[in-house]
Scaffold this active site. Structure first.
Site, PDB file in Angstrom:
ATOM      1  N   LYS A   1       0.705  -1.385   0.006  1.00 43.79           N
ATOM      2  CA  LYS A   1      -0.017  -0.047  -0.023  1.00 43.79           C
ATOM      3  C   LYS A   1       0.819   1.096   0.128  1.00 43.79           C
ATOM      4  O   LYS A   1       0.475   2.439  -0.372  1.00 43.79           O
ATOM      5  CB  LYS A   1      -1.103  -0.154   1.098  1.00 43.79           C
ATOM      6  CG  LYS A   1      -1.876  -0.776   0.747  1.00 43.79           C
ATOM      7  CD  LYS A   1      -3.407  -0.613   1.271  1.00 43.79           C
ATOM      8  CE  LYS A   1      -4.165  -1.713   0.822  1.00 43.79           C
ATOM      9  NZ  LYS A   1      -5.740  -1.846   1.950  1.00 43.79           N
TER      10      LYS A   1
ATOM     11  N   LYS B   1      -4.073 -10.158  -7.026  1.00 44.68           N
ATOM     12  CA  LYS B   1      -5.707 -10.735  -6.208  1.00 44.68           C
ATOM     13  C   LYS B   1      -6.402 -10.093  -6.774  1.00 44.68           C
ATOM     14  O   LYS B   1      -6.082  -8.207  -7.123  1.00 44.68           O
ATOM     15  CB  LYS B   1      -5.104 -10.482  -4.578  1.00 44.68           C
ATOM     16  CG  LYS B   1      -5.556  -9.489  -4.411  1.00 44.68           C
ATOM     17  CD  LYS B   1      -5.365  -9.361  -2.439  1.00 44.68           C
ATOM     18  CE  LYS B   1      -6.416  -7.634  -2.060  1.00 44.68           C
ATOM     19  NZ  LYS B   1      -7.261  -7.839  -0.747  1.00 44.68           N
TER      20      LYS B   1
ATOM     21  N   LYS C   1     -11.236  -4.480  -5.331  1.00 45.77           N
ATOM     22  CA  LYS C   1     -12.055  -3.299  -4.822  1.00 45.77           C
ATOM     23  C   LYS C   1     -11.687  -2.221  -5.284  1.00 45.77           C
ATOM     24  O   LYS C   1     -12.184  -1.468  -6.190  1.00 45.77           O
ATOM     25  CB  LYS C   1     -13.260  -3.326  -3.988  1.00 45.77           C
ATOM     26  CG  LYS C   1     -12.782  -3.595  -2.683  1.00 45.77           C
ATOM     27  CD  LYS C   1     -13.691  -3.828  -1.695  1.00 45.77           C
ATOM     28  CE  LYS C   1     -13.982  -4.028   0.123  1.00 45.77           C
ATOM     29  NZ  LYS C   1     -12.799  -3.670   0.527  1.00 45.77           N
TER      30      LYS C   1
HETATM   31  P1  ATP Z   1      -8.703  -3.034  -1.341  1.00 45.77           P
HETATM   32  O1  ATP Z   1      -8.699  -3.678  -2.411  1.00 45.77           O
HETATM   33  O2  ATP Z   1      -9.861  -2.065  -0.822  1.00 45.77           O
HETATM   34  O3  ATP Z   1      -6.948  -3.173  -0.612  1.00 45.77           O
HETATM   35  P2  ATP Z   1      -9.659  -5.990  -0.626  1.00 45.77           P
HETATM   36  O4  ATP Z   1     -10.866  -5.605  -1.586  1.00 45.77           O
HETATM   37  O5  ATP Z   1      -8.625  -6.466  -0.120  1.00 45.77           O
HETATM   38  O6  ATP Z   1      -9.713  -3.671  -0.475  1.00 45.77           O
HETATM   39  P3  ATP Z   1     -10.694  -5.705   2.447  1.00 45.77           P
HETATM   40  O7  ATP Z   1     -12.296  -4.975   3.230  1.00 45.77           O
HETATM   41  O8  ATP Z   1      -9.633  -5.447   2.636  1.00 45.77           O
HETATM   42  O9  ATP Z   1     -11.012  -5.978   0.681  1.00 45.77           O
HETATM   43  O10 ATP Z   1     -11.369  -7.364   2.898  1.00 45.77           O
HETATM   44  C1  ATP Z   1     -12.274  -8.197   2.793  1.00 45.77           C
HETATM   45  C2  ATP Z   1     -11.516  -9.805   3.283  1.00 45.77           C
HETATM   46  O11 ATP Z   1     -12.040  -9.836   1.845  1.00 45.77           O
HETATM   47  C3  ATP Z   1     -10.473  -9.949   3.600  1.00 45.77           C
HETATM   48  O12 ATP Z   1     -10.401 -11.155   4.475  1.00 45.77           O
HETATM   49  C4  ATP Z   1      -9.167 -10.508   3.126  1.00 45.77           C
HETATM   50  O13 ATP Z   1      -8.558 -11.343   3.112  1.00 45.77           O
HETATM   51  C5  ATP Z   1     -10.563 -10.928   1.604  1.00 45.77           C
HETATM   52  N1  ATP Z   1     -10.241 -10.704   0.039  1.00 45.77           N
HETATM   53  C6  ATP Z   1     -10.128  -9.620  -0.406  1.00 45.77           C
HETATM   54  N2  ATP Z   1      -9.178  -9.633  -1.486  1.00 45.77           N
HETATM   55  C7  ATP Z   1      -9.831 -11.074  -1.636  1.00 45.77           C
HETATM   56  C8  ATP Z   1      -9.812 -11.977  -2.834  1.00 45.77           C
HETATM   57  N3  ATP Z   1      -9.219 -11.504  -4.199  1.00 45.77           N
HETATM   58  N4  ATP Z   1      -9.649 -13.305  -2.601  1.00 45.77           N
HETATM   59  C9  ATP Z   1     -10.189 -14.225  -1.720  1.00 45.77           C
HETATM   60  N5  ATP Z   1     -10.165 -13.034  -0.187  1.00 45.77           N
HETATM   61  C10 ATP Z   1     -10.055 -11.774  -0.517  1.00 45.77           C
END
Ligand code: ATP
Ligand code: LTN
Length: 343
Positions: free
Chosen positions: A125, A207, A210
């Site tokens: 980040k 990965k 969002k």
């Molecule tokens: P950002 O992209 O804004 O950093 P994020 O998409 O990683 O956010 P979070 O709110 O940080 O989302 O994560 C919420 C949950 O979703 C966490 O348990 C995280 O491990 C899971 N998660 C996030 N991205 C993935 C992915 N690509 N595959 C599986 N699990 C995921």
């Protein structure tokens, strides 16, 4: 019950406590859903589940205040739309429960600078936002440890990217416990075998996230069915033609994982079913099962998001219960570190 009966009765086993959180940083993706939220829904049937919209974590990256408010309300509505039931578990918004910020301060005094410097999410980040490497981004995992430890959680359902943060939570808990006697329960990660790391549809070695700038890289769980199918048709794969799970086929492996997580079919069955059919047919099939699976979520969301009074009632009740439980831990911690009581 008589006293004699009472004495012989076996004490009911304490139900395990589950804690997890999600940031209100945009509409959840299929990655968030398959990696985390889907399990939140399953676990609520058997355990004491506590789920939070972690808006305090979200401000480690610059947020527009009006958008953050709207995203927080929508994230809460989305949880309910996915099947998280406020009658079965505690759902609340992190900033409504003051104990999270308070425990974070104490725990930050038991966390080493070097430990936080090793966190890969911090490194990623800060590379992504070089103009805003704030201290909150650095201490983010301490706030996450406080979230979990306040509720004496046994299990934490998350995607694979959060494993390192959970290990740090355990290290902090262990250190505190050995300095001040047993205070925190050691939390275990609950990472699904399938779906723990859903990859980007455009760059399948990254990965799905969002906050990706390319909207074709992720499926939002509110995307229209046509959009979902279109995004899967555009998914990056490889130059071969065989639908099979194999090293080096990141794009196809990701699509097979998604298909398998939703339908329950094994990789062998998928490979057999699509033998000789090519990638086009397979991509359409994946798009269709995902669109169908998410249809009720989208419909439920439209209902919940327009019922602000109900959402407010749910998160207020959730915060009240969360404060009650977490205050017990915080009080213990304050006492153990030697803060003079004000009573
Ligand atoms: P950002 O992209 O804004 O950093 P994020 O998409 O990683 O956010 P979070 O709110 O940080 O989302 O994560 C919420 C949950 O979703 C966490 O348990 C995280 O491990 C899971 N998660 C996030 N991205 C993935 C992915 N690509 N595959 C599986 N699990 C995921
Ligand atoms: N850091 C997590 C979100 C999160 C969380 C938590 C997850 C904050 N606090 C406590 C589990 C338990 C993420 O998904 N990025």
């Amino acid at each position: 019950m008589t006293t004699a009966e009472n004495n012989t009765a076996v004490a009911p086993e304490r139900k395990k406590v589950i804690f997890s959180g999600i940031q209100p940083t945009g509409v959840m993706t299929l990655g968030n859903y398959l990696g985390a939220i889907k399990n939140w829904v399953t676990l609520q049937e058997e355990y004491n589940c506590i789920y939070s919209i972690v808006n305090m974590h979200a401000i480690t990256v610059r947020q527009d205040p009006a958008a953050l408010r709207k995203n927080t309300m929508e994230a809460f509505a989305l949880l309910l739309a996915c099947g998280v039931d406020p009658e079965k578990c505690i759902c609340f918004i992190q900033s409504h429960v003051r104990t999270h910020a308070e425990l974070t301060w104490v725990l930050s005094c038991f966390t080493q600078f070097g430990e936080l410097s090793r966190m890969t999410q911090f490194k990623d980040k800060s590379a992504k936002h070089p103009d805003n490497i704030n201290v909150g981004l650095f201490t983010y995992p301490v706030l996450m440890a406080a979230d979990i430890l306040l509720y004496q959680a046994d299990l934490v359902p998350v995607g694979a990217d959060q494993k390192q943060h959970l290990e740090l939570s355990r290290d902090i808990a262990g250190r505190f416990n050995s300095l001040f006697s047993n205070t925190f329960k050691m939390p275990d990660p609950y990472i699904p075998k399938l779906g723990a790391r859903i990859m980007s549809l455009q760059e399948p070695d990254k990965k799905m996230s969002k906050s990706d700038e390319n909207v074709n890289a992720f499926i939002s769980i509110l995307d229209k069915p046509e959009t979902i199918v279109k995004k899967f048709k555009r998914a990056v794969t490889d130059s071969e033609t065989e639908v099979v799970f194999r090293e080096g086929k990141d794009g196809i492996n990701n699509l097979m994982t998604i298909y398998s997580t939703i339908t329950g079919d094994s990789y062998e069955k998928i490979a057999n079913d699509f033998a000789g059919k090519g990638y086009g047919d397979f991509k359409t099939a994946v798009g269709e099962v995902v669109a169908e699976h998410l249809r009720p979520v989208r419909e439920n969301f439209d209902r919940y998001v327009n019922d602000k009074a109900y959402l407010k009632e749910c998160y207020q009740k959730g915060a009240e219960r969360a404060l009650m439980i977490s205050s017990r831990t915080l009080e213990k911690v304050y006492k153990k570190v030697g803060f003079l009581p004000n009573k």
